[in-house]
Design a protein around this motif. Structure first.
Motif, mmCIF file in Angstrom:
data_model
loop_
_atom_site.group_PDB
_atom_site.id
_atom_site.type_symbol
_atom_site.label_atom_id
_atom_site.label_comp_id
_atom_site.label_asym_id
_atom_site.label_seq_id
_atom_site.Cartn_x
_atom_site.Cartn_y
_atom_site.Cartn_z
ATOM 1 N N ARG A 224 57.685 61.385 54.891
ATOM 2 C CA ARG A 224 56.393 61.357 55.423
ATOM 3 C C ARG A 224 56.032 62.708 55.545
ATOM 4 O O ARG A 224 54.642 63.213 55.486
ATOM 5 N N ALA A 227 54.221 63.056 52.470
ATOM 6 C CA ALA A 227 53.130 62.175 52.312
ATOM 7 C C ALA A 227 51.833 62.888 53.092
ATOM 8 O O ALA A 227 50.731 62.671 52.797
ATOM 9 N N GLY B 107 54.880 58.710 48.762
ATOM 10 C CA GLY B 107 53.463 58.202 49.065
ATOM 11 C C GLY B 107 53.252 56.833 48.962
ATOM 12 O O GLY B 107 52.909 56.143 49.754
ATOM 13 N N GLY B 111 53.144 54.009 51.710
ATOM 14 C CA GLY B 111 51.753 53.494 51.834
ATOM 15 C C GLY B 111 51.829 52.123 52.089
ATOM 16 O O GLY B 111 51.480 51.479 52.954
ATOM 17 N N ILE B 145 47.793 56.632 52.798
ATOM 18 C CA ILE B 145 49.045 57.379 52.615
ATOM 19 C C ILE B 145 49.497 57.722 51.283
ATOM 20 O O ILE B 145 50.047 58.597 50.581
ATOM 21 N N GLY B 148 47.765 60.639 50.528
ATOM 22 C CA GLY B 148 48.366 61.549 50.814
ATOM 23 C C GLY B 148 49.692 62.145 49.955
ATOM 24 O O GLY B 148 49.668 63.291 49.774
ATOM 25 N N GLY B 149 50.293 61.267 49.478
ATOM 26 C CA GLY B 149 51.367 61.416 48.294
ATOM 27 C C GLY B 149 50.813 62.156 47.242
ATOM 28 O O GLY B 149 51.299 63.079 46.536
ATOM 29 N N GLN B 210 41.001 61.622 51.257
ATOM 30 C CA GLN B 210 41.854 60.785 52.189
ATOM 31 C C GLN B 210 41.017 60.055 53.227
ATOM 32 O O GLN B 210 41.520 58.833 53.748
#
Lengths: 228, 247
Positions: A224, A227, B107, B111, B145, B148-149, B210
């Motif tokens: 996490r 990410a 991610g 996710g 997510i 995000g990765g 995002q």
């Protein structure tokens, strides 16, 4: 293998240098981020600001930071102190978020019970919140240990001695064994420090029994952080 | 402070903006390397991460592999590959792909894993095929997510692409190493500032993406309450009156 046997003391020496660079950075970043994480947990308005700042810090490329940092610190680029400061900053960027989560995870009921039986604010922090946040804090620390040890090698390209010097030297002289030795030594160091942190965690938190599920959660946390 | 001014003066110097190895050319190279690496690693990692997240199988393996890759020192991998493949772009690109895999994998599978299992079961109960569940339910819901990765992978790539100049004559890192060789701190600093600005700009861009990829349905139901629950239930729970202003 021959290279390793004839250069064993060089490798040993560099491992010590590497430890001297990474361990202070790891400890400093932990000590600095726990209070910051607590502030982010305690005062909601500060959370967004602090966590975004950490995110920004984490986004800065390490080599560029190493070179730009002397403007602020007045150190030379090649000084080990400069590298330690840079590593500390990255460590902080990683642990603060975890620390805020760790304090968030302490049950409000427990906190209120502590207040009800007469803990002062400070006593409650040291006696209740910090120990309960301990396991999650440790998981954050473990992420930082691995990344710091690996990141410390970057300093070698601008002339800070560490295990990374084996990479730059090995490349210049074309010795494959030297580079592989450096990689293995770095990973051994990271794993060793990781074990040490878990051992210290067990000692300080004797009630903590990391179950398989919890160990998996630690790994999740690592992901996490990635990410986020 | 003079040092900083020197660095900024170096960036603003018109001589550095034209000719071979000018600032725009280096930025373009840096972005080209980063984009190439991102595409290659995404093609490898995203499908695997999606499958792992959907089936829940092989998670331990992925976590272990990506954890191990994290401990691998970037510079070591880079120099080793450079020794094997020679000076040029090949070594940095392979090294960067290897480094970008863990955050992308993480991610993608976290996710998909973050999607409520009941939602997935509901989709299955409605008769969606597994492929549809992935494409229409899990991926859209897990998108923030997943992005995000991709964001942290991209940052990692841009940061490490700077190091690539140690092996190949490419990218913004060239300024840093050229300055290092000639002891020209202004050039090193100017290059560093450019790299930092580039990284922050890309990070900001991803922060916006995002937010944009949150499905409209999720955004509509999401309350603005991002903090944790209050320590005790409040006696009166109500919604703030916005006087007809849609919030």
């Amino acid at each position: 293998m021959n290279w390793l046997w004839s250069n064993l003391d060089l490798v040993g020496e560099l491992m010590l240098t590497h430890l001297a660079l990474s361990v202070p950075a790891i400890i400093l970043s932990f000590v600095i981020s726990v209070p910051i994480g607590w502030i982010a947990h305690r005062y909601r308005w500060s959370r967004g600001v602090l966590l975004s700042l950490c995110g920004l810090l984490y986004a800065i490329p390490s080599l560029a930071l190493l070179i730009a940092l002397p403007i602020v610190t007045g150190q030379r680029t090649t000084s080990p102190i400069n590298l330690v400061i840079a590593l500390t900053l990255y460590g902080i960027a990683v642990i603060v978020r975890t620390a805020a989560d760790a304090f968030d995870a302490v049950e409000p009921d427990v906190r209120q019970s502590a207040t009800a039986i007469g803990y002062s604010a400070a006593g409650r922090f040291w006696g209740v919140e910090l120990p309960l946040a301990g396991p999650v804090l440790l998981s954050g620390l473990r992420v930082v240990i691995v990344s710091t040890v690996s990141l410390a090698t970057i300093g070698a390209v601008i002339g800070v001695q560490s295990l990374g010097s084996l990479f730059t030297d090995g490349l210049q002289r074309g010795i494959q064994a030297e580079i592989i030795t450096g990689i293995v030594a770095t990973m051994v160091l990271a794993i060793g420090l990781d074990w040490a942190s878990v051992a210290i965690g067990r000692m300080l938190m004797p009630w903590w029994r990391p179950s398989a599920a919890e160990r998996r959660r630690t790994l999740d946390r690592v992901e996490r952080v990635d990410a986020a | 402070m003079n040092l900083l001014l020197d660095g900024i003066a170096w960036i603003l110097d018109p001589a550095n903006w034209t000719g071979v190895g000018s600032i725009p050319e280096r930025i373009a190279q840096h972005l080209a390397i980063s984009a190439t690496v991102l595409v290659i690693s995404a093609l490898i990692a995203l499908p695997i991460g999606t499958l792992v997240g959907h089936t829940g199988r092989g998670k331990e393996l992925v976590v272990t592999v990506s954890g191990g890759l994290r401990a691998l020192p970037t510079l070591g991998l880079l120099t080793l590959l450079a020794l094997w493949l020679g000076i040029g772009l090949q070594a940095p690109i392979i090294a960067l792909v290897v480094l970008a895999l863990p955050p992308l994998l993480a991610g993608a599978y976290s996710g998909l894993e973050s999607v409520d299992r009941r939602t997935v079961d509901a989709a299955r109960a409605m008769g969606m095929r597994e492929g549809q569940i992935i494409g229409k339910v899990e991926v859209p819901l897990g998108m923030p997510i997943i992005v995000g990765g991709i964001r942290s992978a991209t940052l990692q790539i841009i940061a490490t692409a700077t190091l690539a100049a140690y092996i190949a004559d490419d990218g913004l890192g060239r300024f840093i190493f050229a300055g290092l060789k000639t002891r020209d701190y202004a050039e090193m600093l100017g290059g560093s500032i450019l790299v930092i600005l580039l990284a922050l700009a890309i990070d900001g861009l991803f922060a916006i993406i995002q937010r944009l990829v949150v499905p409209a349905g999720v955004r509509a139901t999401r309350t603005r309450e991002l903090r944790s629950r209050p320590p005790r239930p409040r006696a009166v729970v109500g919604r703030p009156i916005t006087e007809g202003n849609p919030e």
